[in-house]
Motif scaffolding. Structure first.
Motif, PDB file in Angstrom:
ATOM      1  N   ARG A 277      53.294  56.812  36.220  1.00  0.00           N
ATOM      2  CA  ARG A 277      53.591  55.459  36.066  1.00  0.00           C
ATOM      3  C   ARG A 277      53.120  54.728  37.310  1.00  0.00           C
ATOM      4  N   SER A 278      53.349  55.458  38.586  1.00  0.00           N
ATOM      5  CA  SER A 278      53.099  54.815  39.768  1.00  0.00           C
ATOM      6  C   SER A 278      51.583  54.494  39.944  1.00  0.00           C
ATOM      7  N   VAL A 279      50.609  55.475  39.239  1.00  0.00           N
ATOM      8  CA  VAL A 279      49.457  55.326  39.287  1.00  0.00           C
ATOM      9  C   VAL A 279      48.784  54.001  38.814  1.00  0.00           C
ATOM     10  N   LEU A 280      49.603  53.874  37.465  1.00  0.00           N
ATOM     11  CA  LEU A 280      49.084  52.762  36.582  1.00  0.00           C
ATOM     12  C   LEU A 280      49.454  51.395  37.190  1.00  0.00           C
ATOM     13  N   LEU A 281      50.538  51.518  37.710  1.00  0.00           N
ATOM     14  CA  LEU A 281      51.112  50.180  38.488  1.00  0.00           C
ATOM     15  C   LEU A 281      50.273  49.847  39.683  1.00  0.00           C
ATOM     16  N   ARG A 282      49.902  50.997  40.517  1.00  0.00           N
ATOM     17  CA  ARG A 282      49.191  50.743  41.510  1.00  0.00           C
ATOM     18  C   ARG A 282      48.024  50.196  41.426  1.00  0.00           C
ATOM     19  N   SER A 283      47.248  51.047  40.301  1.00  0.00           N
ATOM     20  CA  SER A 283      45.656  50.521  40.032  1.00  0.00           C
ATOM     21  C   SER A 283      45.667  49.375  39.303  1.00  0.00           C
ATOM     22  N   GLY A 284      46.715  48.959  38.418  1.00  0.00           N
ATOM     23  CA  GLY A 284      46.550  47.772  37.896  1.00  0.00           C
ATOM     24  C   GLY A 284      46.785  46.659  38.925  1.00  0.00           C
ATOM     25  N   LEU A 285      47.606  46.603  40.138  1.00  0.00           N
ATOM     26  CA  LEU A 285      47.848  45.966  41.014  1.00  0.00           C
ATOM     27  C   LEU A 285      46.532  45.581  41.862  1.00  0.00           C
ATOM     28  N   HIS A 286      46.046  46.849  41.956  1.00  0.00           N
ATOM     29  CA  HIS A 286      44.640  46.674  42.863  1.00  0.00           C
ATOM     30  C   HIS A 286      43.578  46.117  41.990  1.00  0.00           C
ATOM     31  N   PHE A 287      43.524  46.285  40.777  1.00  0.00           N
ATOM     32  CA  PHE A 287      42.548  45.453  39.708  1.00  0.00           C
ATOM     33  C   PHE A 287      42.774  44.066  39.947  1.00  0.00           C
ATOM     34  N   LEU A 288      44.017  43.688  39.769  1.00  0.00           N
ATOM     35  CA  LEU A 288      44.288  42.107  39.996  1.00  0.00           C
ATOM     36  C   LEU A 288      43.870  41.470  41.313  1.00  0.00           C
ATOM     37  N   VAL A 289      44.311  42.222  42.416  1.00  0.00           N
ATOM     38  CA  VAL A 289      43.875  41.960  43.581  1.00  0.00           C
ATOM     39  C   VAL A 289      42.255  41.577  43.777  1.00  0.00           C
ATOM     40  N   THR A 290      41.601  42.752  43.282  1.00  0.00           N
ATOM     41  CA  THR A 290      40.155  42.624  43.416  1.00  0.00           C
ATOM     42  C   THR A 290      39.730  41.700  42.609  1.00  0.00           C
ATOM     43  N   ALA A 291      40.051  41.372  41.302  1.00  0.00           N
ATOM     44  CA  ALA A 291      39.701  40.348  40.509  1.00  0.00           C
ATOM     45  C   ALA A 291      40.101  39.087  40.883  1.00  0.00           C
ATOM     46  N   GLY A 292      41.017  38.818  41.573  1.00  0.00           N
ATOM     47  CA  GLY A 292      41.295  37.600  42.237  1.00  0.00           C
ATOM     48  C   GLY A 292      40.440  37.359  43.388  1.00  0.00           C
ATOM     49  N   LEU A 293      40.322  38.138  44.143  1.00  0.00           N
ATOM     50  CA  LEU A 293      39.240  37.985  45.272  1.00  0.00           C
ATOM     51  C   LEU A 293      37.816  37.828  45.147  1.00  0.00           C
ATOM     52  N   LEU A 294      37.300  38.399  43.826  1.00  0.00           N
ATOM     53  CA  LEU A 294      36.023  38.083  43.216  1.00  0.00           C
ATOM     54  C   LEU A 294      35.787  36.936  42.576  1.00  0.00           C
ATOM     55  N   GLY A 295      36.895  36.531  41.910  1.00  0.00           N
ATOM     56  CA  GLY A 295      36.998  35.269  41.397  1.00  0.00           C
ATOM     57  C   GLY A 295      37.026  34.069  42.338  1.00  0.00           C
ATOM     58  N   ALA A 296      37.822  34.213  43.318  1.00  0.00           N
ATOM     59  CA  ALA A 296      37.704  33.373  44.789  1.00  0.00           C
ATOM     60  C   ALA A 296      36.471  33.064  45.444  1.00  0.00           C
ATOM     61  N   ILE A 297      35.665  34.489  45.427  1.00  0.00           N
ATOM     62  CA  ILE A 297      34.355  34.489  46.176  1.00  0.00           C
ATOM     63  C   ILE A 297      33.519  33.508  45.248  1.00  0.00           C
ATOM     64  N   LEU A 298      33.331  33.628  43.729  1.00  0.00           N
ATOM     65  CA  LEU A 298      32.462  33.294  43.008  1.00  0.00           C
ATOM     66  C   LEU A 298      32.737  31.684  42.968  1.00  0.00           C
TER      67      LEU A 298
END
Length: 164
Positions: A80-101
Motif C-alpha cells: 500500500r505504501s507504494v500506491l500511496l507514495r506514487s499517487g502523491l507523486h503523480f498529484l504533485v507532478t500533475a500540479g506542477l505541470l498544470g502550474a507551468i502550463l
C-alpha cells in the motif's frame, strides 16, 4: 543523514537543476519571443515584470525537475505504501505541470485536462514497465529456487487459446 536522505537530496537537486536549465535554454522563446511571435510567458511578464516572470518560471521548472528527479523513489517499498507514495507523486507532478502550463505558458483551462491526461498516460506506462520488471524478478527468483514459473504477466499466454 542517512543514505536514503542523501539519495533524495541528490536527485532533487539534479532534477531541479535540469528543470531550471531547461527553462534557461528556452529563455528566448519564453521571455523575448521571435520575429512575429510574442513571448510564451507574455501574460506573466505583464503581471509581474520580466524579473518576476523569470523567477516564477525558474522556480516552477526547478520544482517540476525535482519531482521528475525523484520519480523512481516512490516505487521503493511494497504494498500500500507504494500506491500511496506514487499517487502523491503523480498529484504533485500533475500540479506542477498544470502550474507551468497555466501560469507560465498561459494555456487555457480547457486544454489542461488533455495535458494532464497525457501525463497520466506516461505515468501508467512507467507503472506498467515497473510491474513487468517486478514480475520478471519474481519469475527469475522462482526458477532459481526450482519452483514453477507461475502465470505469464497479465495471464496473456494462458488466454491466447481463447482469443479466436
Amino acid at each position: 543523514m542517512s543514505a536514503g536522505q542523501k539519495s533524495w537530496i541528490v536527485r532533487i537537486l539534479a532534477g531541479g537543476l535540469a528543470g531550471a536549465g531547461l527553462a534557461g535554454a528556452g529563455y528566448r522563446p519564453l521571455f523575448i519571443g521571435g520575429f512575429s511571435a510574442p513571448p510564451l510567458c507574455g501574460a506573466l511578464i505583464q503581471s509581474c515584470g520580466i524579473l518576476g516572470a523569470v523567477a516564477v518560471t525558474l522556480a516552477l521548472f526547478f520544482a517540476f525537475g525535482a519531482a521528475v528527479g525523484v520519480a523512481t523513489l516512490p516505487f521503493e517499498g511494497e504494498g500500500r505504501s507504494v500506491l500511496l507514495r506514487s499517487g502523491l507523486h503523480f498529484l504533485v507532478t500533475a500540479g506542477l505541470l498544470g502550474a507551468i502550463l497555466r501560469v507560465c505558458l498561459g494555456v487555457a483551462w480547457r486544454y489542461l485536462p488533455g495535458w494532464l491526461a497525457l501525463l497520466g498516460a506516461i505515468y501508467l506506462v512507467v507503472w506498467l514497465g515497473r510491474w513487468v520488471g517486478w514480475y520478471a524478478d519474481v519469475r527469475q527468483l522462482r526458477s532459481a529456487l526450482g519452483l514453477e514459473a507461475g502465470p505469464s504477466p497479465l495471464r496473456w499466454r494462458e488466454s491466447l487459446p481463447y482469443l479466436p
